[in-house]
Design a protein around this motif. Structure first.
Motif, PDB file in Angstrom:
ATOM      1  N   SER A 123      10.115  75.624  44.200  1.00 46.46           N
ATOM      2  CA  SER A 123      10.835  74.658  44.452  1.00 46.46           C
ATOM      3  C   SER A 123      12.320  75.384  44.836  1.00 46.46           C
ATOM      4  CB  SER A 123      10.753  73.609  42.833  1.00 46.46           C
ATOM      5  OG  SER A 123      11.910  72.829  43.519  1.00 46.46           O
ATOM      6  N   GLU A 125      14.461  72.682  45.919  1.00 44.49           N
ATOM      7  CA  GLU A 125      15.733  72.145  45.082  1.00 44.49           C
ATOM      8  C   GLU A 125      16.726  73.085  43.520  1.00 44.49           C
ATOM      9  OE1 GLU A 125      14.926  67.222  44.091  1.00 44.49           O
ATOM     10  OE2 GLU A 125      12.899  68.452  43.821  1.00 44.49           O
ATOM     11  N   VAL A 126      14.926  73.833  43.139  1.00 46.00           N
ATOM     12  CA  VAL A 126      16.356  74.144  42.076  1.00 46.00           C
ATOM     13  C   VAL A 126      17.138  75.562  42.648  1.00 46.00           C
ATOM     14  CG1 VAL A 126      15.683  76.787  39.919  1.00 46.00           C
ATOM     15  CG2 VAL A 126      13.708  74.540  40.184  1.00 46.00           C
ATOM     16  N   ARG A 128      18.725  75.058  44.780  1.00 45.04           N
ATOM     17  CA  ARG A 128      20.099  74.203  45.651  1.00 45.04           C
ATOM     18  C   ARG A 128      20.451  73.922  43.960  1.00 45.04           C
ATOM     19  NH1 ARG A 128      18.685  69.860  46.276  1.00 45.04           N
ATOM     20  NH2 ARG A 128      19.957  68.894  44.623  1.00 45.04           N
ATOM     21  N   ILE A 129      20.437  73.312  43.810  1.00 44.08           N
ATOM     22  CA  ILE A 129      20.434  73.250  42.079  1.00 44.08           C
ATOM     23  C   ILE A 129      21.305  74.457  41.843  1.00 44.08           C
ATOM     24  CG2 ILE A 129      20.770  72.557  39.698  1.00 44.08           C
ATOM     25  CD1 ILE A 129      17.975  70.474  40.590  1.00 44.08           C
ATOM     26  N   CYS A 130      21.147  75.569  41.693  1.00 47.12           N
ATOM     27  CA  CYS A 130      21.715  76.532  40.662  1.00 47.12           C
ATOM     28  C   CYS A 130      22.913  76.594  41.763  1.00 47.12           C
ATOM     29  CB  CYS A 130      20.774  77.992  41.369  1.00 47.12           C
ATOM     30  SG  CYS A 130      19.555  77.759  39.584  1.00 47.12           S
ATOM     31  N   VAL A 133      25.942  74.362  40.593  1.00 46.19           N
ATOM     32  CA  VAL A 133      26.639  74.658  39.277  1.00 46.19           C
ATOM     33  C   VAL A 133      27.035  75.528  39.801  1.00 46.19           C
ATOM     34  CG1 VAL A 133      26.242  74.968  37.866  1.00 46.19           C
ATOM     35  CG2 VAL A 133      24.246  73.143  38.345  1.00 46.19           C
ATOM     36  N   ALA A 134      26.595  76.531  40.540  1.00 49.56           N
ATOM     37  CA  ALA A 134      27.755  77.585  40.379  1.00 49.56           C
ATOM     38  C   ALA A 134      29.008  77.587  41.148  1.00 49.56           C
ATOM     39  CB  ALA A 134      26.807  78.827  41.447  1.00 49.56           C
ATOM     40  N   ALA A 141      26.520  83.298  42.111  1.00 49.99           N
ATOM     41  CA  ALA A 141      25.652  83.181  41.205  1.00 49.99           C
ATOM     42  C   ALA A 141      24.735  84.497  41.926  1.00 49.99           C
ATOM     43  CB  ALA A 141      24.608  81.983  41.371  1.00 49.99           C
ATOM     44  N   SER A 143      20.728  85.505  40.249  1.00 51.48           N
ATOM     45  CA  SER A 143      19.669  85.129  40.499  1.00 51.48           C
ATOM     46  C   SER A 143      19.492  84.024  39.930  1.00 51.48           C
ATOM     47  CB  SER A 143      18.385  86.147  40.104  1.00 51.48           C
ATOM     48  OG  SER A 143      18.934  86.497  39.053  1.00 51.48           O
ATOM     49  N   HIS A 144      17.904  83.128  39.618  1.00 54.30           N
ATOM     50  CA  HIS A 144      18.627  82.572  39.153  1.00 54.30           C
ATOM     51  C   HIS A 144      16.633  82.551  38.377  1.00 54.30           C
ATOM     52  CE1 HIS A 144      16.211  80.647  41.463  1.00 54.30           C
ATOM     53  NE2 HIS A 144      15.135  79.798  40.403  1.00 54.30           N
TER      54      HIS A 144
END
Lengths: 168, 168
Positions: A123, A125-126, A128-130, A133-134, A141, A143-144
């Motif tokens: 996704s 989107e994930v 993008r969100i990370c 937020v970062a 950031a 990695s996530h």
DNA sequence: TTGTCTGCAAACACTTTGCACTTTT
DNA sequence: AAAAGTGCAAAGTGTTTGCAGACAA
């Protein structure tokens, strides 16, 4: 490990086979291409599932009868492969689990706490969100990791709750 | 630290204090309200940061001189508090880290791999994505965990890369 | 009193390390 | 030949467990 940055970057990525890429990495580091390292990369490259050190060790022993590698060597080599960007490591239920990271698209996981299976999904989107937020936190950031825990469809139907039910 | 926001949550949730809730839990289980368990819940409830077992153990010893608890008891009680829904456990760098989970809004974390600080953030988009993906896979999602690793703003400015640089 | 809890020491699972010997370069 | 790698056994982490005595109910 975010080492191992680019021998290749943006696009190329899979110009080299994992084996080649690993040799390049080793050479660049003044490390040697040994029988054990070769055997481990070959074996890992041949399979595509997630695995842990102990599994790999066992598999190697089962494979080519005489030609195995010791536990320390397996651990050492896995760490190198992570550094080299071939594998990605994650920790689940107290043990390290590895997956391919070379030429594979970024993805996250559903984790069945019953059978311990990992199911991949992606996704953007994930990501993008990370990033968003970062940015909000002046955070760089690197990695996530997103893991959705629960019960997979197989385990839901077969009520074989034979395994431990919950863990984080 | 973005910890400790409001006990005030959606609605009910905080009808009982953590201590009360824990006693209820213990009683429901036929477990006993001992000096140690009381002391641990009290101490944990009084602080709002993330912590691990060893930290807690040390803190308890530093606090009330004679009135501590042993390592096994600390581990056992933390496990009970997780069961009771007071704490949430996550594993970072090989050790378990706990945070409040009672009357606290759902959130995720930025994790600084340099200073090991955890910064909280919330995004309901994340939950939405998890639900969507779970549905797609006939997976019964029970919880999720998103950790964005990188370097926090403090560590970026002060180049004190004094800590280990990378880990997953 | 009864049955749970505690603390101690020992056990655990997973992973890492020191070191003498082997192998790659 | 020189330098790095390997395997063994032993040491580490962080966490859990068996059990006898201590304590809540």
């Amino acid at each position: 490990m975010a080492t191992a940055q680019d021998f290749s970057l943006g696009s190329v990525e899979t110009a080299l086979s994992p084996q080649e890429r690993f040799e390049e990495f080793l050479q660049a580091r003044g490390k040697r291409v040994t029988r054990q390292r070769r055997m481990i990369v070959d074996y890992v490259a041949s399979r595509h599932e997630h695995f842990d050190a102990e599994q790999l060790l066992g598999d190697l022993r089962r494979t080519a009868a005489g030609a195995q590698a010791s536990r320390p060597t397996v651990y050492r080599t896995l760490a190198e492969m992570v550094e080299a960007g071939l594998l990605k490591k994650m920790v689940l239920d107290g043990r390290a689990v590895y997956e391919h990271d070379y030429g594979y698209p970024q993805h996250d996981h559903l984790y069945c706490t019953n059978c311990r299976r990992l199911i991949e999904f992606s996704s953007d989107e994930v990501a993008r969100i990370c990033d968003a937020v970062a940015a909000q936190h002046q955070f760089r950031a690197r990695s996530h990791r997103l893991i959705v825990s629960g019960i997979c469809s197989d385990c839901r139907s077969s009520k074989s709750k034979s395994r431990l039910q919950d863990r984080v």
